[in-house]
Design a protein around this motif. Structure first.
Motif, mmCIF file in Angstrom:
data_model
loop_
_atom_site.group_PDB
_atom_site.id
_atom_site.type_symbol
_atom_site.label_atom_id
_atom_site.label_comp_id
_atom_site.label_asym_id
_atom_site.label_seq_id
_atom_site.Cartn_x
_atom_site.Cartn_y
_atom_site.Cartn_z
ATOM 1 N N TYR A 88 -16.168 33.371 0.384
ATOM 2 C CA TYR A 88 -17.111 33.767 -0.659
ATOM 3 C C TYR A 88 -17.953 34.955 -0.192
ATOM 4 O O TYR A 88 -18.163 35.919 -0.934
ATOM 5 C CB TYR A 88 -18.009 32.581 -1.022
ATOM 6 C CG TYR A 88 -19.096 32.906 -2.002
ATOM 7 C CD1 TYR A 88 -18.804 33.126 -3.340
ATOM 8 C CD2 TYR A 88 -20.417 33.001 -1.595
ATOM 9 C CE1 TYR A 88 -19.799 33.430 -4.249
ATOM 10 C CE2 TYR A 88 -21.418 33.305 -2.484
ATOM 11 C CZ TYR A 88 -21.110 33.517 -3.815
ATOM 12 O OH TYR A 88 -22.091 33.827 -4.707
ATOM 13 N N LEU A 89 -18.428 34.909 1.050
ATOM 14 C CA LEU A 89 -19.226 35.995 1.602
ATOM 15 C C LEU A 89 -18.420 37.293 1.678
ATOM 16 O O LEU A 89 -18.929 38.370 1.353
ATOM 17 C CB LEU A 89 -19.738 35.602 2.991
ATOM 18 C CG LEU A 89 -20.821 36.464 3.603
ATOM 19 C CD1 LEU A 89 -22.090 36.380 2.768
ATOM 20 C CD2 LEU A 89 -21.103 36.014 5.023
ATOM 21 N N LEU A 90 -17.152 37.190 2.067
ATOM 22 C CA LEU A 90 -16.286 38.368 2.119
ATOM 23 C C LEU A 90 -16.083 38.965 0.725
ATOM 24 O O LEU A 90 -16.110 40.190 0.559
ATOM 25 C CB LEU A 90 -14.937 38.006 2.743
ATOM 26 C CG LEU A 90 -13.916 39.136 2.819
ATOM 27 C CD1 LEU A 90 -14.390 40.221 3.779
ATOM 28 C CD2 LEU A 90 -12.567 38.595 3.236
ATOM 29 N N CYS A 91 -15.904 38.116 -0.275
ATOM 30 C CA CYS A 91 -15.751 38.606 -1.658
ATOM 31 C C CYS A 91 -17.011 39.336 -2.119
ATOM 32 O O CYS A 91 -16.917 40.388 -2.765
ATOM 33 C CB CYS A 91 -15.434 37.451 -2.600
ATOM 34 S SG CYS A 91 -13.773 36.820 -2.408
ATOM 35 N N LEU A 92 -18.185 38.795 -1.795
ATOM 36 C CA LEU A 92 -19.429 39.485 -2.151
ATOM 37 C C LEU A 92 -19.525 40.843 -1.462
ATOM 38 O O LEU A 92 -19.904 41.847 -2.076
ATOM 39 C CB LEU A 92 -20.637 38.635 -1.775
ATOM 40 C CG LEU A 92 -20.925 37.417 -2.631
ATOM 41 C CD1 LEU A 92 -22.130 36.664 -2.075
ATOM 42 C CD2 LEU A 92 -21.172 37.816 -4.066
ATOM 43 N N PHE A 93 -19.174 40.879 -0.191
ATOM 44 C CA PHE A 93 -19.224 42.132 0.564
ATOM 45 C C PHE A 93 -18.251 43.159 -0.010
ATOM 46 O O PHE A 93 -18.605 44.325 -0.196
ATOM 47 C CB PHE A 93 -18.907 41.854 2.036
ATOM 48 C CG PHE A 93 -18.833 43.097 2.873
ATOM 49 C CD1 PHE A 93 -19.989 43.778 3.220
ATOM 50 C CD2 PHE A 93 -17.609 43.584 3.300
ATOM 51 C CE1 PHE A 93 -19.926 44.925 3.982
ATOM 52 C CE2 PHE A 93 -17.534 44.730 4.061
ATOM 53 C CZ PHE A 93 -18.696 45.402 4.411
ATOM 54 N N ALA A 95 -17.019 43.286 -3.060
ATOM 55 C CA ALA A 95 -17.480 43.699 -4.390
ATOM 56 C C ALA A 95 -18.580 44.743 -4.276
ATOM 57 O O ALA A 95 -18.581 45.744 -5.003
ATOM 58 C CB ALA A 95 -17.970 42.494 -5.181
ATOM 59 N N GLN A 96 -19.505 44.534 -3.358
ATOM 60 C CA GLN A 96 -20.577 45.507 -3.153
ATOM 61 C C GLN A 96 -20.021 46.824 -2.626
ATOM 62 O O GLN A 96 -20.424 47.906 -3.070
ATOM 63 C CB GLN A 96 -21.622 44.952 -2.175
ATOM 64 C CG GLN A 96 -22.804 45.857 -1.971
ATOM 65 C CD GLN A 96 -23.605 46.074 -3.243
ATOM 66 O OE1 GLN A 96 -23.682 45.201 -4.098
ATOM 67 N NE2 GLN A 96 -24.185 47.241 -3.389
ATOM 68 N N LEU A 101 -18.433 52.548 -3.553
ATOM 69 C CA LEU A 101 -17.427 53.600 -3.485
ATOM 70 C C LEU A 101 -17.020 54.102 -4.865
ATOM 71 O O LEU A 101 -16.606 55.256 -5.006
ATOM 72 C CB LEU A 101 -16.190 53.103 -2.731
ATOM 73 C CG LEU A 101 -16.404 52.824 -1.234
ATOM 74 C CD1 LEU A 101 -15.139 52.257 -0.622
ATOM 75 C CD2 LEU A 101 -16.847 54.080 -0.512
ATOM 76 N N ALA A 102 -17.125 53.295 -5.883
ATOM 77 C CA ALA A 102 -16.719 53.691 -7.235
ATOM 78 C C ALA A 102 -17.774 54.539 -7.928
ATOM 79 O O ALA A 102 -17.475 55.213 -8.905
ATOM 80 C CB ALA A 102 -16.421 52.447 -8.066
ATOM 81 N N ARG A 103 -19.003 54.511 -7.445
ATOM 82 C CA ARG A 103 -20.079 55.282 -8.041
ATOM 83 C C ARG A 103 -19.862 56.773 -7.778
ATOM 84 O O ARG A 103 -19.520 57.149 -6.659
ATOM 85 C CB ARG A 103 -21.407 54.851 -7.405
ATOM 86 C CG ARG A 103 -22.504 54.690 -8.403
ATOM 87 C CD ARG A 103 -23.793 54.315 -7.765
ATOM 88 N NE ARG A 103 -23.789 52.899 -7.392
ATOM 89 C CZ ARG A 103 -24.587 52.382 -6.471
ATOM 90 N NH1 ARG A 103 -25.420 53.131 -5.796
ATOM 91 N NH2 ARG A 103 -24.550 51.109 -6.218
ATOM 92 N N PRO A 104 -20.039 57.609 -8.784
ATOM 93 C CA PRO A 104 -19.898 59.054 -8.515
ATOM 94 C C PRO A 104 -21.011 59.541 -7.599
ATOM 95 O O PRO A 104 -22.146 59.087 -7.681
ATOM 96 C CB PRO A 104 -19.976 59.681 -9.896
ATOM 97 C CG PRO A 104 -20.653 58.678 -10.746
ATOM 98 C CD PRO A 104 -20.354 57.335 -10.159
#
Length: 111
Positions: A88-93, A95-96, A101-104
């Motif tokens: 779960y912690l890895l998934c949160l990391f 996702a963040q 990285l997806a933000r321009p």
């Protein structure tokens, strides 16, 4: 005191102590009632350990083998819980990280 489930059919102990069966009404009050409720709360975990923790049959010899089997099953159960928490912690990391990285990239104009 021994708290057992409804499948309990007795034992051959020389000096039996008080045995309380889950769902029993007679002679159950106070601390005994609270402890029976606690056993009912952990009953699903016991069933899970019997099914996936291999507590259905003990292949280790003697009382020490029985104790080791239970401890090893509990360790395995706790280890599975820790792994689930780490997953779960890895998934949160991730996702963040993905959001970052997806933000321009915002470029500040030089004045």
């Amino acid at each position: 005191r021994a708290y057992v489930d409804k499948g309990y059919r007795g034992h051959d102990a020389q000096n039996p102590r008080r045995v309380f069966i889950s769902g029993q009404k007679r002679g159950v009050f106070g601390v005994i009632k609270r402890e029976l409720r606690r056993r009912s709360a952990i009953e699903p975990i016991i069933g899970h350990l019997k099914a996936e923790g291999h507590l259905g049959r003990c292949y280790l010899k003697g009382r020490a083998g029985d104790a080791a089997n239970v401890v090893l099953s509990a360790v395995g159960h706790n280890f599975r819980r820790i792994l689930a928490w780490l997953r779960y912690l890895l998934c949160l990391f991730l996702a963040q990280l993905w959001r970052t990285l997806a933000r321009p990239a915002s470029i500040n104009p030089a004045s």
